[in-house]
Design a protein around this motif. Structure first.
Motif, short mmCIF file in Angstrom:
data_model
loop_
_atom_site.label_atom_id
_atom_site.label_comp_id
_atom_site.label_asym_id
_atom_site.label_seq_id
_atom_site.Cartn_x
_atom_site.Cartn_y
_atom_site.Cartn_z
N LEU A 10 0.81 -1.21 0.00
CA LEU A 10 0.00 0.00 0.00
C LEU A 10 0.85 1.26 0.00
N GLY A 11 1.94 1.25 0.75
CA GLY A 11 2.81 2.42 0.79
C GLY A 11 3.46 2.68 -0.55
N LEU A 12 3.97 1.63 -1.18
CA LEU A 12 4.61 1.78 -2.49
C LEU A 12 3.60 2.23 -3.53
N LEU A 13 2.38 1.65 -3.49
CA LEU A 13 1.36 2.05 -4.45
C LEU A 13 1.01 3.52 -4.27
N GLU A 14 0.86 3.98 -3.03
CA GLU A 14 0.51 5.37 -2.79
C GLU A 14 1.63 6.30 -3.24
N ARG A 15 2.88 5.96 -2.93
CA ARG A 15 4.00 6.82 -3.35
C ARG A 15 4.08 6.89 -4.87
N THR A 16 3.89 5.75 -5.52
CA THR A 16 3.97 5.71 -6.98
C THR A 16 2.90 6.59 -7.61
N LEU A 17 1.68 6.49 -7.10
CA LEU A 17 0.59 7.27 -7.66
C LEU A 17 0.76 8.76 -7.35
N ARG A 18 1.26 9.09 -6.17
CA ARG A 18 1.46 10.50 -5.84
C ARG A 18 2.53 11.13 -6.73
N GLU A 19 3.57 10.34 -7.04
CA GLU A 19 4.60 10.85 -7.94
C GLU A 19 4.04 11.12 -9.33
#
Length: 451
Positions: free
Chosen positions: A144-153
């Motif tokens: 979930l953390g990686l998915l959120e960071r990826t989408l925010r970028e």
């Protein structure tokens, strides 16, 4: 009792309405002239036609078809099936058939098609629900953390859905979204002008939150004449359950070619909860694994289901007779058997007695003349679809031995020209289930000697 339908309109039953089309059929007949009549059958509807016309059609033939289509439209009739017998003298018998709402007309083969005896009934594979689990948890790659960071970028300025909006979507669907889907829609842009960036960020055509849906098996249903003979088997190591639909298949996008992408909350034993699957728009059952998680999909880490599909598996479908390796119905009898086809083999007729009591047998198709005793059908109390020849149906009807477990039925002709002759049998079957009957009219006329 269902109110039976009114007879065909008088304008449709006027021989003059059909005379140009009958002349066209005679003109297109390329067989050597003999004393035998010309026979033809087809369908004409307000939106199309299926006719036995060989070669390229001329503008004149198009005008003839337009005339019949206009007559149907004026009479409020969507489609008429017909068969014609044109004798060398020009005397012609024309049968018109209006199938009505209880018949799924046959596609590309002789016969009336399937009689739907129970309104809205679907074959078992399209009613099947997923195995209730327990399911494996999310894949290790669901981060979930990686998915959120990826989408925010990728979507630095996006403002996504609120928790209240996500909860409303869950209430509408009747399912709980996966945690990855919740992350996705908390970050997906609310403005339509930003949606292209969101699609690029996820790696698919992303649907807005209000367009999320679940895959209903009924929406993928083809037709009884095909579907009744289909089966689905989920292998023990399959990542995706073999289903037409599941309340746990949450569609969130597509691949740009019409194939839907869904998060799978009801995976097979070899899969993971929340995996991404593809529902092929050209297939009526099943789905394919695309990624172990939404995180993997966003990162472009795709995969395929490598479940072992080799081996014979349970004998859920069998055939005896022509082109079959099974010599008798006893060889086909197995507790897993769902679909049996009986053909013709050197005049051999087959007994159904070995099949009585099989718990899963739901479909039986038997070519005309292939059964030793058609009345044995009455012992197959779990059938939902039965396809027989007209003589076999006649025996069952006269003996009051038609299985009442049926949801649909079909009548197999030996000769394509037979189809209209057993409309009466079809109507008797429809009457047993209190279903709307087929309308038929027989017209006689004279085209004069052919050229």
């Amino acid at each position: 009792m269902v109110d039976q339908r009114p007879p065909l309109p008088a304008a449709i039953c006027d021989f003059a309405t059909w005379e140009p089309l009958l002349r066209l059929l005679r003109a297109y007949d390329t067989q050597p002239r003999t004393a035998l009549p010309i026979r033809g059958a087809g369908r004409v509807g307000v939106n199309g036609w299926s006719l036995p016309l060989r070669g390229r059609r001329s503008p004149a033939s198009r005008r003839v078809l337009d005339r019949v289509q206009r007559a149907l439209a004026r009479a409020g009739v969507d489609e008429i099936a017909f068969s014609a017998e044109i004798r060398p003298t020009g005397r012609t018998t024309l049968r018109l058939i209006d199938y009505g709402p209880a018949v799924e007309a046959s596609v590309g083969r002789p016969g009336l098609g399937a009689l739907v005896l129970a309104e809205g009934a679907l074959p078992e594979p399209w009613r099947r629900l997923p195995d209730p689990g327990p399911y494996t948890g999310p894949a290790p790659s669901a981060d979930l953390g990686l998915l959120e960071r990826t989408l925010r970028e990728r979507l630095p300025d996006a403002t996504g859905a609120t928790e209240a909006q996500i909860a409303a979507a869950e209430a509408r669907l009747g399912v709980t979204l996966s945690e990855e889907l919740r992350v996705l829609y908390r970050l997906a842009p609310a403005r339509s002008e930003d949606w292209r960036d969101a699609c690029a960020a996820v790696g698919c055509v992303l649907f807005p939150l209000e367009d999320l849906s679940v895959v209903d098996g009924a929406s993928r249903y083809p037709r009884w004449e095909f579907a009744a003979k289909r089966t689905v088997v989920t292998r023990p190591d399959a990542a995706v359950q073999g289903l037409a639909g599941s309340p746990g298949w949450i569609v969130f996008g597509d691949n740009g070619g019409g194939d839907r992408l869904a998060v799978d909350m009801t995976p097979g034993a070899g899969g993971h909860t929340g995996q991404v699957i593809l529902i092929d728009h050209e297939k009526s059952i099943g789905a394919e694994l695309v990624a172990d998680s939404l995180t993997d999909l966003a990162l472009g880490l795709l995969r395929e289901d490598h479940s072992d599909r080799s081996g014979e598996g349970p004998p859920v479908v069998a055939a005896v007779g022509t082109s079959s390796s099974l010599p008798t119905t006893a060889d086909a009898a197995h507790p897993s058997l769902e679909v049996l086809s009986v053909g013709e083999y050197d005049g051999t007729r087959f007994s159904l007695a070995p099949l009585i009591g099989l718990p899963r047998l739901r479909t039986l198709t038997a070519r005309p003349g292939s059964l030793a005793d058609p009345l044995e059908v009455a012992g197959l109390t779990g059938l939902e679809f039965l396809e027989l020849g007209p003589q076999e149906w006649r025996l069952l009807l006269d003996a009051d031995a038609v299985p009442r477990s049926l949801s649909a039925a079909a009548i197999t002709p030996q000769d394509p020209g037979e189809s209209p002759s057993f409309v009466a049998i079809a109507n008797e079957l429809l009457t047993l289930w209190d279903r709307p009957r087929i309308n038929q009219a027989v017209l006689e006329g004279d085209l004069g000697p052919g050229g």
